[in-house]
Design a protein around this motif. Structure first.
Motif, PDB file in Angstrom:
ATOM      1  N   VAL A 110      93.835 -33.876 108.289  1.00 43.98           N
ATOM      2  CA  VAL A 110      94.640 -34.697 109.208  1.00 43.98           C
ATOM      3  C   VAL A 110      94.373 -34.157 110.608  1.00 43.98           C
ATOM      4  O   VAL A 110      94.317 -32.947 110.787  1.00 43.98           O
ATOM      5  CB  VAL A 110      96.164 -34.536 108.957  1.00 43.98           C
ATOM      6  N   ASP A 111      94.221 -35.044 111.567  1.00 46.91           N
ATOM      7  CA  ASP A 111      93.992 -34.582 112.937  1.00 46.91           C
ATOM      8  C   ASP A 111      95.158 -35.018 113.824  1.00 46.91           C
ATOM      9  O   ASP A 111      95.124 -36.131 114.371  1.00 46.91           O
ATOM     10  CB  ASP A 111      92.701 -35.216 113.480  1.00 46.91           C
ATOM     11  N   PRO A 112      96.154 -34.176 113.990  1.00 47.01           N
ATOM     12  CA  PRO A 112      97.228 -34.577 114.907  1.00 47.01           C
ATOM     13  C   PRO A 112      96.717 -34.900 116.316  1.00 47.01           C
ATOM     14  O   PRO A 112      97.380 -35.625 117.046  1.00 47.01           O
ATOM     15  CB  PRO A 112      98.174 -33.375 114.893  1.00 47.01           C
ATOM     16  N   HIS A 113      95.523 -34.387 116.679  1.00 48.92           N
ATOM     17  CA  HIS A 113      95.027 -34.765 118.014  1.00 48.92           C
ATOM     18  C   HIS A 113      94.332 -36.127 117.999  1.00 48.92           C
ATOM     19  O   HIS A 113      93.639 -36.473 118.967  1.00 48.92           O
ATOM     20  CB  HIS A 113      94.182 -33.667 118.677  1.00 48.92           C
ATOM     21  N   LYS A 114      94.551 -36.878 116.954  1.00 51.02           N
ATOM     22  CA  LYS A 114      94.125 -38.280 116.973  1.00 51.02           C
ATOM     23  C   LYS A 114      95.390 -39.155 116.956  1.00 51.02           C
ATOM     24  O   LYS A 114      95.985 -39.378 118.000  1.00 51.02           O
ATOM     25  CB  LYS A 114      93.194 -38.571 115.792  1.00 51.02           C
ATOM     26  N   TRP A 115      95.807 -39.588 115.746  1.00 46.85           N
ATOM     27  CA  TRP A 115      96.855 -40.614 115.708  1.00 46.85           C
ATOM     28  C   TRP A 115      98.265 -40.030 115.643  1.00 46.85           C
ATOM     29  O   TRP A 115      99.214 -40.718 115.348  1.00 46.85           O
ATOM     30  CB  TRP A 115      96.612 -41.548 114.519  1.00 46.85           C
TER      31      TRP A 115
ATOM     32  N   LEU B 120      89.419 -41.671 104.854  1.00 43.44           N
ATOM     33  CA  LEU B 120      90.562 -42.550 105.099  1.00 43.44           C
ATOM     34  C   LEU B 120      90.518 -42.898 106.584  1.00 43.44           C
ATOM     35  O   LEU B 120      91.056 -42.186 107.420  1.00 43.44           O
ATOM     36  CB  LEU B 120      91.855 -41.805 104.721  1.00 43.44           C
ATOM     37  N   GLY B 121      89.767 -43.954 106.877  1.00 44.74           N
ATOM     38  CA  GLY B 121      89.581 -44.333 108.274  1.00 44.74           C
ATOM     39  C   GLY B 121      88.260 -43.827 108.801  1.00 44.74           C
ATOM     40  O   GLY B 121      88.221 -42.813 109.502  1.00 44.74           O
ATOM     41  N   THR B 122      87.153 -44.535 108.466  1.00 49.85           N
ATOM     42  CA  THR B 122      85.864 -44.092 109.007  1.00 49.85           C
ATOM     43  C   THR B 122      85.889 -44.281 110.531  1.00 49.85           C
ATOM     44  O   THR B 122      86.533 -45.201 111.047  1.00 49.85           O
ATOM     45  CB  THR B 122      84.694 -44.897 108.411  1.00 49.85           C
TER      46      THR B 122
ATOM     47  N   ALA C  32      80.735 -41.449 106.211  1.00 51.27           N
ATOM     48  CA  ALA C  32      81.562 -40.242 106.400  1.00 51.27           C
ATOM     49  C   ALA C  32      81.222 -39.618 107.755  1.00 51.27           C
ATOM     50  O   ALA C  32      80.158 -39.875 108.328  1.00 51.27           O
ATOM     51  CB  ALA C  32      81.305 -39.258 105.266  1.00 51.27           C
ATOM     52  N   HIS C  33      82.110 -38.797 108.238  1.00 48.72           N
ATOM     53  CA  HIS C  33      81.878 -38.159 109.542  1.00 48.72           C
ATOM     54  C   HIS C  33      80.810 -37.067 109.414  1.00 48.72           C
ATOM     55  O   HIS C  33      80.764 -36.358 108.398  1.00 48.72           O
ATOM     56  CB  HIS C  33      83.198 -37.558 110.047  1.00 48.72           C
ATOM     57  N   PRO C  34      79.956 -36.904 110.444  1.00 48.79           N
ATOM     58  CA  PRO C  34      78.893 -35.886 110.353  1.00 48.79           C
ATOM     59  C   PRO C  34      79.419 -34.469 110.142  1.00 48.79           C
ATOM     60  O   PRO C  34      78.656 -33.593 109.696  1.00 48.79           O
ATOM     61  CB  PRO C  34      78.165 -35.990 111.697  1.00 48.79           C
TER      62      PRO C  34
ATOM     63  N   PHE D  74      85.922 -44.375 121.152  1.00 48.95           N
ATOM     64  CA  PHE D  74      86.081 -43.254 120.210  1.00 48.95           C
ATOM     65  C   PHE D  74      87.453 -43.343 119.526  1.00 48.95           C
ATOM     66  O   PHE D  74      87.888 -44.423 119.150  1.00 48.95           O
ATOM     67  CB  PHE D  74      85.876 -41.910 120.910  1.00 48.95           C
ATOM     68  N   VAL D  75      88.126 -42.176 119.371  1.00 44.67           N
ATOM     69  CA  VAL D  75      89.500 -42.209 118.850  1.00 44.67           C
ATOM     70  C   VAL D  75      90.353 -41.646 119.979  1.00 44.67           C
ATOM     71  O   VAL D  75      90.506 -40.423 120.104  1.00 44.67           O
ATOM     72  CB  VAL D  75      89.645 -41.359 117.567  1.00 44.67           C
ATOM     73  N   PRO D  76      90.871 -42.532 120.828  1.00 44.50           N
ATOM     74  CA  PRO D  76      91.500 -42.023 122.050  1.00 44.50           C
ATOM     75  C   PRO D  76      92.880 -41.421 121.790  1.00 44.50           C
ATOM     76  O   PRO D  76      93.824 -42.135 121.489  1.00 44.50           O
ATOM     77  CB  PRO D  76      91.599 -43.279 122.928  1.00 44.50           C
TER      78      PRO D  76
ATOM     79  N   GLY E 199      91.079 -37.626 106.230  1.00 41.62           N
ATOM     80  CA  GLY E 199      91.996 -38.554 106.886  1.00 41.62           C
ATOM     81  C   GLY E 199      92.204 -38.166 108.334  1.00 41.62           C
ATOM     82  O   GLY E 199      93.291 -38.383 108.885  1.00 41.62           O
ATOM     83  N   ALA E 200      91.163 -37.589 108.951  1.00 39.82           N
ATOM     84  CA  ALA E 200      91.308 -37.111 110.334  1.00 39.82           C
ATOM     85  C   ALA E 200      91.922 -38.200 111.198  1.00 39.82           C
ATOM     86  O   ALA E 200      92.889 -37.971 111.925  1.00 39.82           O
ATOM     87  CB  ALA E 200      89.953 -36.693 110.886  1.00 39.82           C
ATOM     88  N   HIS E 201      91.373 -39.400 111.081  1.00 36.91           N
ATOM     89  CA  HIS E 201      91.945 -40.495 111.859  1.00 36.91           C
ATOM     90  C   HIS E 201      93.089 -41.186 111.112  1.00 36.91           C
ATOM     91  O   HIS E 201      94.181 -41.358 111.642  1.00 36.91           O
ATOM     92  CB  HIS E 201      90.864 -41.522 112.205  1.00 36.91           C
TER      93      HIS E 201
HETATM   94  C1  LIG Z   1      86.895 -39.295 110.104  1.00 35.34           C
HETATM   95  C2  LIG Z   1      86.670 -38.110 111.001  1.00 35.34           C
HETATM   96  N1  LIG Z   1      86.509 -36.888 110.452  1.00 35.34           N
HETATM   97  C3  LIG Z   1      86.299 -35.791 111.195  1.00 35.34           C
HETATM   98  C4  LIG Z   1      86.246 -35.878 112.569  1.00 35.34           C
HETATM   99  C5  LIG Z   1      85.991 -34.635 113.378  1.00 35.34           C
HETATM  100  O1  LIG Z   1      87.186 -34.256 113.984  1.00 35.34           O
HETATM  101  P1  LIG Z   1      87.224 -33.254 115.235  1.00 35.34           P
HETATM  102  O2  LIG Z   1      86.519 -33.955 116.347  1.00 35.34           O
HETATM  103  O3  LIG Z   1      88.680 -33.084 115.471  1.00 35.34           O
HETATM  104  O4  LIG Z   1      86.543 -31.992 114.821  1.00 35.34           O
HETATM  105  C6  LIG Z   1      86.415 -37.123 113.190  1.00 35.34           C
HETATM  106  C7  LIG Z   1      86.325 -37.243 114.657  1.00 35.34           C
HETATM  107  O5  LIG Z   1      86.297 -38.314 115.223  1.00 35.34           O
HETATM  108  C8  LIG Z   1      86.647 -38.268 112.389  1.00 35.34           C
HETATM  109  O6  LIG Z   1      86.820 -39.484 112.934  1.00 35.34           O
END
Ligand SMILES: Cc1ncc(COP(=O)(O)O)c(C=O)c1O
Length: 497
Positions: free
Chosen positions: A299-304, A243-245, A188-190, A96-98, A272-274
């Motif tokens: 942006v997801d600070p809980h990723k990168w 930005l980063g599938t 794209a993300h679901p 996943f995205v650890p 750009g979550a990831h």
């Molecule tokens: C590109 C992308 N967008 C959105 C999400 C969803 O993020 P979250 O799990 O923080 O809701 C993810 C999760 O992996 C992702 O990789």
């Protein structure tokens, strides 16, 4: 009829509090267990698997009417329950995205909880609001977004996406969703499709285009589709570039998407979550020009950015557009009790910018970790993940049993095990799944599969700053070993026929 319990009895003073010495002892034990957890993660498997029956045996008890010993409960949770699942910060958890979390961020969560911090209305939480605004401004700085950008912290990428798209909808469609169209790629993300559903659009209003050979949204295909939809009287209004599938780390061609959006007057949302964090580094600097052309960014600070859950963020070039959608007085009911909390002077009520009124101070995690470690350490940690993916790719490309399927992109790569003897597509796919199962079952590393152009591939995401080259070597050795074992196992019965 009242059940035979003590619920009719009056509250006994202090029943929902603890003596100071008990609080301290439990707190000290909790911190000791947390530090132990962080320091020993590599000694455990990256995935502690359990099944519902086992878990029900552990925690399936009736509602406890009487209380228990807090320190013992903390001990039990830390040892028996909370470790069940993926240890994302394990150096060989490449699934996943650890995220890794970090210790200052953990303490930040404790502090905001104890202080009941609410960066909702200024009147309610001025200090917390100040921290969130300062952190947003640092985050914009880190990513090279110019003055004027702003937004708010949310639970994660999914809520960031829906928050941004809600603003896009209201800005462009003025309450009439008829014929409206949004565009993304199937990569794209679901959460994009879910956001579209929750915002009142039909599934057909999200046009998910097949990607190009590099798993990117194809701008030519997109342009043709927008022209066709316009000719048919539809109302294109937003493009979502990733930005980063999640699958392959692919970057949609943001400059081309920005140009298309400008030409057609569409909203560009960048998920750009990831990958957005990469813009913080020197090598990622070229991304900044494209980000600046977006209307909104997830942006997801809980990723990168190495934060524990939950820490997502939505940023807009014009944050007033969030206020347009979410501000409390737009959604007016008879809420006289909120008048004392109306902002005055330069005060900002962040609950006017998103869907939550009572909201936790998620920003403090990032604030405290940036202050403790400094932004430079974050940049180096992001670079480390990119370098490690390059290293893994080079090893895979040089290995006779392995084949690189998609090159490293934003710390993500995919590859396959080559079959020893020619196999059909289904059996080759099965081999990859079997390898993933074999590696995970071994318990020293975690490698999962994804699908690329319809085929099953193995996937590595190498963003953990604690992961090393020897961790990659060990993992690839385990992969090769699992492939050999699977093929030995599947060949043997045929040989005996
Ligand atoms: C590109 C992308 N967008 C959105 C999400 C969803 O993020 P979250 O799990 O923080 O809701 C993810 C999760 O992996 C992702 O990789």
């Amino acid at each position: 009829m009242t059940p035979p319990d003590a619920s009719g009895a009056p509250y006994r003073k202090g029943e929902l509090a603890l003596p100071v010495d008990v609080m301290r002892a439990a707190g000290h034990r909790a911190v000791d267990l947390i530090v132990e957890r962080l320091h020993t993660v590599a000694q455990h498997p990256p995935h502690a698997v359990t099944d519902p029956a086992n878990l029900a045996g552990l925690i399936g008890e009736p509602l406890p009417e009487e209380g228990g010993d807090l320190t013992e409960l903390i001990e039990w949770l830390s040892r028996e329950i909370l470790p069940l699942g993926i240890r994302f910060d394990h150096p060989r958890c490449l699934a996943f995205v650890p995220t890794t979390g970090n210790y200052p961020a953990t303490l930040a969560d404790l502090l905001t909880s104890a202080h009941l911090s609410v960066p909702g209305a200024w009147f309610v939480g001025a200090g917390p609001t100040g921290i969130e605004l300062a952190t947003l401004s640092w985050l914009c700085d880190l990513l090279g977004l110019p003055a004027g950008w702003g937004g708010l912290f949310v639970s994660g990428g999914s809520v960031a996406n829906i928050t941004a798209l809600a603003a896009a909808r209201d800005h462009h469609l003025d309450g009439d969703l008829t014929g409206a169209r949004l565009y993304c790629s199937t990569q794209a993300h679901p959460s994009i499709a879910r956001a579209v559903h929750l915002l009142g659009f039909g599934r057909d209003q999200l046009v998910a285009l097949p990607p190009d050979s590099g798993n990117r949204l194809d701008p030519h295909r997109l342009a043709r589709r927008i022209d066709r939809d316009l000719a048919e009287g539809q109302r294109p209004f937003a493009v979502i570039g990733t930005l980063g599938t999640t699958s392959t780390g692919a970057l949609d061609p943001l400059p081309e998407l920005a140009g298309l959006c400008r030409d057609h007057g569409l909203w560009l949302h960048v998920d750009g979550a990831h990958g957005a964090a990469y813009a913080a580094t020197e090598r990622g600097r070229p991304l900044r020009a494209s980000l600046q052309r977006a209307d909104s960014l997830t942006v997801d600070p809980h990723k990168w950015l190495f934060q524990p859950y939950e820490a997502g963020c939505v940023l807009l070039r014009d944050p007033a557009l969030l206020k347009n959608t979410f501000r409390m007085d737009r959604h007016f009911l008879d809420t006289g009790y909120l008048h004392p909390a109306q902002p005055r002077g330069g005060q900002i009520n962040l609950d006017d910018y998103g869907p939550q009124q009572s909201r936790g101070l998620r920003a403090l995690k990032l604030w405290l970790s940036l202050k403790t470690f400094g932004a430079a350490a974050f940049r180096r940690a992001i670079d480390h993940g990119v370098d490690l993916a390059e290293y893994a790719a080079a090893r895979i490309a040089a290995h006779p049993c392995l084949r690189l399927e998609t090159p490293p992109s934003l710390g993500i790569l995919t590859f396959t095990c080559r079959p020893v003897t020619a196999l059909d597509a289904a059996s080759t796919d099965e081999l990859q799944r079997a390898v993933s199962h074999g590696v995970c079952a071994d318990g020293r590393a975690m490698v999962l599969t994804t699908r690329v152009h319809g085929r099953v591939v193995l996937r590595l995401c190498t963003i953990n700053p604690a992961s090393t080259r020897p961790d990659i070597d060990t993992t690839l050795d385990l992969v090769v070993d699992a492939a050999r074992k699977h093929q030995d196992g599947t060949r043997a019965p045929r040989g005996q026929d």
